[in-house]
Design an enzyme around this catalytic site. Sequence first.
Site, short mmCIF file in Angstrom:
data_model
loop_
_atom_site.label_atom_id
_atom_site.label_comp_id
_atom_site.label_asym_id
_atom_site.label_seq_id
_atom_site.Cartn_x
_atom_site.Cartn_y
_atom_site.Cartn_z
N GLY A 1 1.93 12.57 2.17
CA GLY A 1 1.66 11.14 2.10
C GLY A 1 0.60 10.75 3.12
N VAL B 1 0.77 5.06 7.12
CA VAL B 1 1.41 5.81 8.21
C VAL B 1 0.82 7.22 8.31
CG1 VAL B 1 3.59 6.85 8.96
CG2 VAL B 1 3.57 4.51 8.09
N LYS C 1 18.31 -7.37 4.93
CA LYS C 1 17.26 -7.01 3.97
C LYS C 1 17.39 -7.95 2.79
CE LYS C 1 14.16 -3.57 3.47
NZ LYS C 1 13.38 -2.80 4.42
N GLY D 1 -0.97 7.63 3.30
CA GLY D 1 -1.17 6.18 3.24
C GLY D 1 -1.34 5.61 4.63
P1 NAD Z 1 1.70 3.64 1.82
O1 NAD Z 1 2.03 3.09 0.49
O2 NAD Z 1 0.54 3.09 2.58
O3 NAD Z 1 1.44 5.22 1.68
C1 NAD Z 1 2.25 6.09 0.95
C2 NAD Z 1 1.37 7.26 0.51
O4 NAD Z 1 2.22 8.22 -0.11
C3 NAD Z 1 0.29 6.86 -0.50
O5 NAD Z 1 -0.94 7.42 -0.11
C4 NAD Z 1 0.80 7.46 -1.81
O6 NAD Z 1 -0.24 7.84 -2.67
C5 NAD Z 1 1.56 8.66 -1.30
N1 NAD Z 1 2.59 9.18 -2.20
C6 NAD Z 1 3.42 8.48 -3.01
N2 NAD Z 1 4.24 9.33 -3.66
C7 NAD Z 1 3.91 10.58 -3.25
C8 NAD Z 1 4.40 11.87 -3.55
N3 NAD Z 1 5.38 12.04 -4.42
N4 NAD Z 1 3.85 12.91 -2.91
C9 NAD Z 1 2.85 12.75 -2.04
N5 NAD Z 1 2.34 11.55 -1.70
C10 NAD Z 1 2.86 10.48 -2.31
O7 NAD Z 1 3.05 3.56 2.66
P2 NAD Z 1 3.20 3.66 4.24
O8 NAD Z 1 3.20 2.30 4.80
O9 NAD Z 1 2.26 4.69 4.77
O10 NAD Z 1 4.70 4.19 4.35
C11 NAD Z 1 5.01 5.56 4.12
C12 NAD Z 1 6.52 5.76 4.29
O11 NAD Z 1 6.90 5.38 5.61
C13 NAD Z 1 7.39 4.92 3.35
O12 NAD Z 1 8.57 5.66 3.06
C14 NAD Z 1 7.76 3.72 4.20
O13 NAD Z 1 8.97 3.11 3.78
C15 NAD Z 1 7.91 4.38 5.56
N6 NAD Z 1 7.73 3.45 6.69
C16 NAD Z 1 6.54 2.81 6.85
C17 NAD Z 1 6.37 1.97 7.95
C18 NAD Z 1 5.06 1.28 8.21
O14 NAD Z 1 4.82 0.84 9.34
N7 NAD Z 1 4.17 1.18 7.21
C19 NAD Z 1 7.41 1.79 8.88
C20 NAD Z 1 8.62 2.47 8.68
C21 NAD Z 1 8.75 3.30 7.58
#
Ligand code: NAD
Length: 352
Positions: free
Chosen positions: A182, A186, A83, A184
Amino acid sequence: MSATPEITRLEVASHETVLRVHDGALGLTGFIALHSTHRGPAAGGLRMRAYASEDAALTDALRLSEGMTYKNAAAGLPLGGGKAVIMGDPATKTPDQLRAFARAIDTLGGRYWTAEDMGMSPADMAVMAGETRFVAGLPDGKFASGDPSPITARGIFNAIRITARHRLGSDDLTGRRVAVQGLGHVGAHLCDLLNRAGTRLIVADIDAARVAETQARYGAETATADGILAVEADILAPCAIGAILNADTIPTLRVAAVAGGANNQLATPEDGARLHDRGILYAPDFVANGGGIINVATEILAIEDRAGFVDEKLAALEVTMDRILTRAAQTNRSPDAVATAIVDEMPQARAA
Ligand code: NAD
């Protein structure tokens, strides 16, 4: 073009290689941490954040790179754990900083592959690709893997089904209540899969527009961002931030199981035991969310049959999750502890 930045090798007993990368003129300070290359080149994203201190940035790089060793091994990928972090507000990032950091990555000769993480975008990766070929998550190109979140969501959906089978006696999710924190990248894809499976959704996000959209699209119930952790449901799927399973929240949970995609859901390893003591089955996050790195791996490994590779690795990840939950039940231990032990038993999983 500026010169290669100042690179200092740090001795950290737990890690194979740790570099401090600095260029005063560019306002660049960061770290590259290779926890293990025993399974293959270390792979894990580049994060940019306004860290409070160099110590905080280094600690994050060390912790996240070790996590990648476990995630990549659990996903059955021929990749080790690494990382990188850059200190600073992502809004202040410059192409020169990215290029300089890419040259530092290039000095490792392929022992570390980067990709985007928090604070980075595919466009940033494209800038870095001008200086090193050891960068994935590119916006285009023959093996470009694109947005990993649909594959991440598929893996989480599988984890939810397996968890339901172990804890609720059936992997049929029809009529089950699943609380998603959340919405977003995912969370949105996961809600779609859960809706198709006949699940009753309860959703929350700090972004009210996303909540309203999900409510309208799926007829989902809604909760406040914090309140979602205390709603009554069969399964909680954290898909926002880390450390939400802790000494304060675990006593308030009203679910049979937790299976979601957020990284580092447990605030401390003791929280895995806390969930176990409450009879809440926890699907370890670094196994549940392995779909993302599986997707990125198709780019690093230059896989021709991307769909076939993803299907095969997601199926293997399901088998691994099933093994973890089975052994946890047999040995009366928390799945998190069992998952770590299972990876430790894998050949070449760990650093020396
Ligand atoms: P993203 O930024 O697209 O979405 C995150 C969402 O969470 C946003 O809509 C945000 O408004 C919301 N959020 C933030 N704080 C919050 C809270 N306190 N309560 C409720 N909602 C809240 O991120 P993502 O890509 O969807 O990733 C989500 C999680 O999954 C992260 O922890 C990321 O590290 C993990 N992850 C993502 C991937 C991927 O493929 N994108 C892969 C492995 C792990």
